[in-house]
Design a protein around this motif. Structure first.
Motif, PDB file in Angstrom:
ATOM      1  N   LEU A   1      -0.069   5.096   2.582  1.00 53.63           N
ATOM      2  CA  LEU A   1      -0.670   4.413   3.725  1.00 53.63           C
ATOM      3  C   LEU A   1      -2.049   4.981   4.020  1.00 53.63           C
TER       4      LEU A   1
ATOM      5  N   SER B   1       8.514   0.831   5.727  1.00 52.55           N
ATOM      6  CA  SER B   1       8.280   2.068   4.975  1.00 52.55           C
ATOM      7  C   SER B   1       9.562   2.424   4.234  1.00 52.55           C
TER       8      SER B   1
ATOM      9  N   THR C   1       4.821  -0.079   2.705  1.00 51.49           N
ATOM     10  CA  THR C   1       4.380   1.252   2.306  1.00 51.49           C
ATOM     11  C   THR C   1       5.605   2.083   1.952  1.00 51.49           C
TER      12      THR C   1
ATOM     13  N   ALA D   1       5.989   6.736   4.809  1.00 50.77           N
ATOM     14  CA  ALA D   1       4.847   6.905   5.702  1.00 50.77           C
ATOM     15  C   ALA D   1       4.905   8.267   6.388  1.00 50.77           C
TER      16      ALA D   1
ATOM     17  N   MET E   1       0.865  -1.181   0.000  1.00 50.60           N
ATOM     18  CA  MET E   1       0.000   0.000   0.000  1.00 50.60           C
ATOM     19  C   MET E   1       0.907   1.239   0.000  1.00 50.60           C
ATOM     20  N   PRO E   2       1.304   1.703  -1.197  1.00 50.74           N
ATOM     21  CA  PRO E   2       2.281   2.802  -1.266  1.00 50.74           C
ATOM     22  C   PRO E   2       1.899   4.022  -0.438  1.00 50.74           C
TER      23      PRO E   2
ATOM     24  N   CYS F   1      -5.622   5.359  11.191  1.00 50.84           N
ATOM     25  CA  CYS F   1      -4.542   4.557  10.622  1.00 50.84           C
ATOM     26  C   CYS F   1      -4.236   3.350  11.506  1.00 50.84           C
TER      27      CYS F   1
END
Length: 397
Positions: A143, A195, A176, A179, A140-141, A159
């Motif tokens: 977030l 991240s 991700t 982030a 999920m690039p 989140c």
């Protein structure tokens, strides 16, 4: 295969057969990642030491993409559907929660997909896998709800709740990029959360798209637009060996506009930028108001050129203001990644440059599929030094 080779992959058996479920919002990105993986693995048979690895079922394939979709009923309700077997696979689900271009119909009315809709579709595909996958990983690039990462007074912690929900559904790893606050992983301390930063890709995009780009302390300076981006700017300036400065935002905390306190002014801390190229680095451009104000102030202080590097270019208020600032000379280039949906109009702008992240993402997936260390991928220091040596070597020729 990649910008960040991991030689040990040749000796490590994969966790399971690799499968990628690219949700509709990031089909093009997923297809590009798949092409890199297919090419890499087909070339791996050239090394005889790889025989144990490439003999694994499904290791070399024409594609690793799953046939999946999330159709909707006339009421707007939806369902997740996977049309291929996922039993025993190492499943990677790619989702772009920022793709507002997709629409669906609710009782005859057209709605645009929101981040909430994309997150719900992600959960639908996880549910459709029905626990048959050996491992489920989410890429999920941007977030989901990453900007709502902390509580002020009586507020929801969206989140953290989303991460806990994914963990409860059996997701092992969450991948991700940049982030907004990586400390949100404290909500799921026993699950994988990584991240990644696109620092190397930013620098490569600038080198490829900007003429006479000189990387030394006499010609370049890094600027953080606020306190939150300081760590990015410190790393960038440290590895390039150039000075840095920062702006801090004075806000009016007596008023809330569009969910946040409006910025009264940007105050600058740092050495003179006069005559230097300046890179302003941050995690995202939302409306762009803050970034444009910083660019203008830097130019008014005598900067030669202003380059904006941001992982996510959302441009929620459109591109008109950026066109205006480009024409006035306040900005020279805006570099963003292709980790999320970009308006096709953006790709035509003379001030826009793209940092391609598909090969990097393929590298991450390949390493995780082999259960290999990610340390050399998380820190691009060696690759940046290699690029700097190449640039400086060419400059002396």
């Amino acid at each position: 295969m990649s910008e960040f080779e991991n030689e040990k992959l040749d000796q490590i058996l994969p966790v399971g057969p690799l499968k990628i479920a690219a949700l509709e919002g990031c089909r093009d990105f997923g297809a590009a990642v798949d092409r890199h993986l297919v090419e890499s693995r087909k070339n791996s048979h050239l090394k005889p030491e790889n025989s144990n690895v490439i003999s694994q079922p499904g290791y070399i394939a024409d594609t690793y993409l799953l046939d999946c979709c999330c159709p909707r009923f006339g009421t707007g309700e939806g369902k997740g559907q996977i049309n291929d077997s996922v039993r025993g696979t190492d499943l990677y689900i790619l989702v772009d929660v920022c793709n507002y271009s997709l629409t669906y119909t609710v009782c005859g009315h057209e709605n645009h997909m929101s981040p909430d809709n994309h997150f719900q579709d992600l959960k639908r595909i996880i549910a459709a896998a029905n626990g048959k996958a050996k491992r489920v990983n989410v890429v999920m690039p941007f977030l989901y709800e990453g900007r709502q990462h902390k509580r002020s007074k009586r507020e929801s912690l969206d989140c953290s709740l989303a991460l806990q929900e994914l963990e409860a559904m059996g997701v092992t790893n969450i991948i991700t990029f940049d982030a907004h606050d990586p400390r949100v992983q404290n909500a799921i301390p026993l699950s994988g959360f990584d991240s990644f930063m696109p620092t190397y890709q930013f620098l490569k995009a600038l080198v490829d798209n900007v003429e006479d780009f000189q990387i030394d302390n006499d010609h370049l300076m890094i600027i953080s637009p606020d306190e939150g981006a300081m760590s990015r700017a410190v790393y960038f300036s440290g590895i390039l060996g150039v000075d840095m400065g920062m702006f801090y935002k004075r806000r009016d905390y007596s008023v809330i506009v569009n969910g946040k306190n409006p910025i009264v002014a940007h105050e600058f801390l740092g050495d003179s930028v006069e005559g230097k190229d300046v890179i302003v680095v941050d995690d995202m451009i939302s409306s762009g108001e803050s970034m444009l104000d910083v660019a203008k102030q830097v130019k008014e202080r005598g900067a030669k050129r202003v380059f904006v590097c941001t992982t996510f270019g959302l441009f929620t208020d459109g591109l008109k203001k950026f066109d205006e600032y480009y024409e006035k000379g306040f900005i020279t280039k805006v570099v963003t990644t292709n980790l999320h949906y970009r308006n096709p109009e953006l790709l035509t702008k003379p001030w826009y440059a793209e940092a391609d992240m598909t090969r990097f993402t393929a590298t991450i997936i390949e390493a995780l599929n082999h259960d290999a260390t990610l340390s050399n991928i998380e820190s691009p220091t060696a690759k940046i030094h290699e690029l700097l040596q190449k640039i400086r070597g060419e400059a002396t020729v």
